[in-house]
Design a protein around this motif. Structure first.
Motif, PDB file in Angstrom:
ATOM      1  N   TYR A  46      10.917 -28.701  12.052  1.00 39.06           N
ATOM      2  CA  TYR A  46      11.664 -29.412  11.022  1.00 39.06           C
ATOM      3  C   TYR A  46      11.948 -30.840  11.478  1.00 39.06           C
ATOM      4  CZ  TYR A  46      12.420 -24.851   8.904  1.00 39.06           C
ATOM      5  OH  TYR A  46      12.231 -23.624   8.326  1.00 39.06           O
ATOM      6  N   PHE A  47      11.619 -31.802  10.592  1.00 39.94           N
ATOM      7  CA  PHE A  47      11.871 -33.201  10.901  1.00 39.94           C
ATOM      8  C   PHE A  47      13.357 -33.523  10.748  1.00 39.94           C
ATOM      9  CE2 PHE A  47       7.498 -33.050   9.197  1.00 39.94           C
ATOM     10  CZ  PHE A  47       6.816 -33.524  10.314  1.00 39.94           C
ATOM     11  N   GLY A  51      11.941 -32.326   5.557  1.00 37.30           N
ATOM     12  CA  GLY A  51      10.535 -32.020   5.711  1.00 37.30           C
ATOM     13  C   GLY A  51      10.275 -31.054   6.841  1.00 37.30           C
ATOM     14  N   LEU A  52       9.062 -30.512   6.844  1.00 36.74           N
ATOM     15  CA  LEU A  52       8.678 -29.582   7.897  1.00 36.74           C
ATOM     16  C   LEU A  52       7.166 -29.512   7.983  1.00 36.74           C
ATOM     17  CD1 LEU A  52       7.525 -26.559   6.746  1.00 36.74           C
ATOM     18  CD2 LEU A  52       9.834 -26.498   5.852  1.00 36.74           C
ATOM     19  N   VAL A  53       6.677 -28.999   9.123  1.00 39.62           N
ATOM     20  CA  VAL A  53       5.277 -28.653   9.301  1.00 39.62           C
ATOM     21  C   VAL A  53       5.252 -27.238   9.865  1.00 39.62           C
ATOM     22  CG1 VAL A  53       5.206 -29.729  11.599  1.00 39.62           C
ATOM     23  CG2 VAL A  53       3.070 -29.270  10.378  1.00 39.62           C
ATOM     24  N   SER A  54       4.381 -26.410   9.353  1.00 37.56           N
ATOM     25  CA  SER A  54       4.337 -25.028   9.794  1.00 37.56           C
ATOM     26  C   SER A  54       2.893 -24.543   9.841  1.00 37.56           C
ATOM     27  CB  SER A  54       5.162 -24.119   8.875  1.00 37.56           C
ATOM     28  OG  SER A  54       4.584 -24.046   7.588  1.00 37.56           O
ATOM     29  N   ALA A  55       2.654 -23.554  10.672  1.00 35.23           N
ATOM     30  CA  ALA A  55       1.336 -22.928  10.787  1.00 35.23           C
ATOM     31  C   ALA A  55       1.543 -21.477  11.180  1.00 35.23           C
ATOM     32  CB  ALA A  55       0.469 -23.655  11.814  1.00 35.23           C
ATOM     33  N   ARG A 104       7.086 -33.666   3.612  1.00 27.93           N
ATOM     34  CA  ARG A 104       7.893 -34.758   4.179  1.00 27.93           C
ATOM     35  C   ARG A 104       7.960 -35.920   3.202  1.00 27.93           C
ATOM     36  NH1 ARG A 104       7.626 -37.685  10.130  1.00 27.93           N
ATOM     37  NH2 ARG A 104       9.695 -38.605   9.932  1.00 27.93           N
ATOM     38  N   ASP A 105       9.096 -36.648   3.235  1.00 28.47           N
ATOM     39  CA  ASP A 105       9.166 -37.905   2.499  1.00 28.47           C
ATOM     40  C   ASP A 105       8.344 -38.937   3.265  1.00 28.47           C
ATOM     41  OD1 ASP A 105      10.995 -39.841   4.172  1.00 28.47           O
ATOM     42  OD2 ASP A 105      11.997 -37.875   4.228  1.00 28.47           O
TER      43      ASP A 105
END
Length: 254
Positions: A46-47, A51-55, A104-105
């Protein structure tokens, strides 16, 4: 471990007859729940801003998956029907999948883009039927069948803008073709497939006052048809076009 119950219409202890289309549908109150043993591994970051990035990866061992089987040219109580439908526990299957997401923005690119943002998600599924247990499919080879109802590729993507008064979103959705679990035949030739789809939608909402908001939505900008094919893409089974959809409205808050 999870389970999926049969649909109510599939378990009704009665039959439905369509003499005009020469179709006979049998209820099956003996249907068993589909059971899945699931193994999942997920990573999420989590930024500081929204926002976030996941896998993630997952593996499923599925028992007693359910399909609506279709049998051609059957005589029932002295009447010949072109198609007989019956929901059955078709067999077992394995499924391996990968999923990645990013949201994400865009303020990290430039302060001028702080009100813009993106959301993307991609899922890959590789499935394989390991065993066919219902006698209807006795003549079929399980190794050649993917798990019905499971597209191999799925993509979702959105570009959005948001501030205190205005919200706007442009959304795209894609799913590859897949074997339809509502019509699986005794042979590959009679299998029905749901064709690949591409949807593009847009919506905007404006907060006019403290209590009033107006909105507009446009759906199916690509005029994506509902399309089924039989066995191979060149044999169209059904195609329906709905065109672009518009809606405009207002919301009042008290």
């Amino acid at each position: 471990t999870t389970l999926a119950r049969p649909k109510f219409r599939q378990m009704v202890p009665g039959d439905r007859v369509n003499l005009h289309d020469e179709e006979y549908t049998m209820g099956n109150p003996d249907l068993r729940n589909t059971v899945s043993n699931n193994y999942d591994l997920m990573f999420e970051y989590y930024f500081r801003s929204i926002g976030l990035v996941s896998a993630g990866v997952y593996y499923k061992q599925i028992s007693d998956f359910i399909v609506d089987a279709m049998v051609e040219d059957q005589v029932i109580a002295g009447t010949e029907f072109k198609e007989l439908y019956k929901a059955v526990n078709a067999g077992d299957a394995n499924l391996f999948g990968v999923e990645v997401s990013f949201q994400r923005d865009l303020g990290f690119i430039s302060p001028a883009l702080k009100n813009f943002g993106v959301y993307t998600n991609y899922t890959y599924n590789h499935s394989k039927v390991t065993r066919l247990t219902d006698p209807i499919f006795a003549g079929r080879n399980a190794d050649d069948i993917q798990l019905p109802g499971t597209p191999e590729h799925t993509v979702n993507a959105s570009l959005y803008f948001e501030n205190r008064r205005l919200t706007a979103t442009l959304s795209y959705n894609y799913a590859s073709s897949f074997l339809d679990n509502e019509e699986m035949g005794m042979t590959p030739f009679t299998d029905r497939y749901y064709d690949s789809v591409n949807y593009l939608d847009a919506n905007v909402s404006v907060r006019a006052t403290k209590f009033l908001s107006v909105y507009a939505e446009v759906g199916n900008l690509l005029n994506q048809p509902l399309r089924y094919y039989q066995g191979t893409k060149d044999r169209v089974r059904q195609a329906e076009y709905y065109g672009i959809r518009f809606s405009v409205g207002a919301k009042v808050r008290f």
